[in-house]
Scaffold this active site. Structure first.
Site, PDB file in Angstrom:
ATOM      1  N   THR A  98      -3.307  39.866  69.834  1.00  0.00           N
ATOM      2  CA  THR A  98      -4.486  40.566  70.346  1.00  0.00           C
ATOM      3  C   THR A  98      -5.499  40.859  69.241  1.00  0.00           C
ATOM      4  O   THR A  98      -6.685  40.983  69.520  1.00  0.00           O
ATOM      5  CB  THR A  98      -4.069  41.887  71.030  1.00  0.00           C
ATOM      6  OG1 THR A  98      -2.972  41.634  71.893  1.00  0.00           O
ATOM      7  CG2 THR A  98      -5.202  42.455  71.856  1.00  0.00           C
ATOM      8  N   LYS A 152      -1.602  48.649  71.276  1.00  0.00           N
ATOM      9  CA  LYS A 152      -2.096  47.528  70.453  1.00  0.00           C
ATOM     10  C   LYS A 152      -3.552  47.208  70.778  1.00  0.00           C
ATOM     11  O   LYS A 152      -4.275  46.661  69.944  1.00  0.00           O
ATOM     12  CB  LYS A 152      -1.195  46.303  70.621  1.00  0.00           C
ATOM     13  CG  LYS A 152      -1.012  45.803  72.047  1.00  0.00           C
ATOM     14  CD  LYS A 152      -2.079  44.846  72.512  1.00  0.00           C
ATOM     15  CE  LYS A 152      -1.894  44.495  73.976  1.00  0.00           C
ATOM     16  NZ  LYS A 152      -2.951  43.593  74.489  1.00  0.00           N
TER      17      LYS A 152
END
Length: 347
Positions: free
Chosen positions: A252, A195
């Protein structure tokens, strides 16, 4: 809640300090081990970690030390909160110093380039089997800045030994910090690491001013890439629909707290990679992980166009706009192809 224990956090960065606060809130005696004497003195004298969490008052139960002997004395659990590139060195030091079996809980997010090992594999390879009792990973959508403010946060823990994972669940869980278990350690670590690549790319699209449509597309197709590679490596595809998959991806890729997003944003605005990394002051794990994911895609013959584009930007000096244009100009395909391929990989 767990009975009172001595727990050591190896690494005095923002995440290690925030987790130390959770443990202290749960009534444990917490030692934070680090090499920076000024920073350790700040923890002990001012109950602050001004370098990484300015304006946050730390519980007095948190004790800083530069002595690994002191930190490991009588400890059964060590929280490993150091960058991926420092994992092997620190694990060797811990195993050489500890005098009793310990469980290592790693909270870092990355994959080692060239060896292509996940962090738990690195720990297992370099750890002393006489000292290393269990390896647990703790991961999920969790910015240190918000955990330190005791904002509601949820994470997952995983291990080859789920009894050990459940013990760590009990160690951390409280009314601000909810912990789930997940038996899929491969998926948890792969989702957590990859990610960061998509977060870098999301920062780039924001830096270019491309807006919400572009970011939504990037997150969706990025998750498909993560799941595509992860399932081929043995992960359960359902993991990528959970906290360490889409949950971590959302937090994120959309928050100014994310150092990977911030680094990508600066790249999107035209800054050079070297200048970006020098100005960050903290490790940007997504850069190293992009190299590792590029190598994994080649090893497993998995198509990862976003990763490929970012690799060319970071390591081949490709212009960011031309990289995005190349992604948008790819041959047309069916969205269902990915879902079918992921399901087939699990059979």
């Amino acid at each position: 809640m767990e009975t009172q224990k001595k727990v050591t956090v190896a690494g005095a960065g923002s995440w290690g300090t925030a987790l130390a606060m959770v443990l202290a809130d749960n009534g444990h005696n917490v030692f934070v081990w680090g090499n920076n004497e000024k920073q350790i003195n700040d923890i002990n004298e001012n109950h602050m970690n001004s370098t990484y969490l300015p304006d946050i008052k730390l519980p007095e139960a948190i004790i800083g030390t530069t002595s690994l002997d002191e930190a490991l004395e009588g400890v059964e659990t060590v929280i490993l909160a150091v960058p991926t590139k420092a994992i092997r060195e620190v694990v060797k030091k811990i195993c050489a110093t500890a005098k009793q079996p310990i469980t290592i809980v790693h909270v870092s997010k990355g994959i080692e380039p060239d060896t292509l090992m996940r962090i738990s594999e690195m720990i297992e390879q370099d750890g002393d089997s006489n000292i290393l009792k269990d390896i647990v990973v703790l991961s999920g959508p969790s910015h240190a800045e918000e955990v330190s403010l005791r904002h509601p946060t949820t994470v997952s823990v995983s291990s080859k030994n789920m009894k050990a994972a459940e013990e760590i669940q009990d160690l951390f869980i409280n009314h601000n910090f909810r912990v789930y278990t997940n038996p899929d350690i491969i998926g948890v670590e792969i989702g957590a690491a990859l990610k960061n690549i998509i977060a870098l790319a999301a920062g780039i699209t924001d830096g270019l001013g491309y807006g919400d449509n572009a970011k939504a597309a990037l997150l969706t197709r990025g998750l498909a890439e993560i799941a595509r590679l992860g399932t081929v490596m043995g992960a359960n595809p359902l993991t990528f629909a959970g906290l360490t998959g889409i949950g971590d991806l959302i937090v994120t890729c959309t928050s100014v707290h994310s150092r990977n997003w911030r680094a990508g944003n600066m790249l999107g605005k035209g800054q050079k990679l070297e200048d970006v990394l020098n100005s960050m002051g903290m490790v940007v794990e997504g850069v190293r992980t992009t190299k590792a994911a590029y190598q994994l895609a080649e090893k497993y013959n998995v198509k990862m166009p976003i990763t490929m584009a970012l690799y060319n930007v970071l390591f081949n000096n490709q212009d960011v706009r031309s990289a995005v244009d190349a992604l948008m100009s790819r041959d047309r395909k069916s969205e269902m192809d990915d879902l079918v391929n992921i399901l087939q990989a699990t059979k």
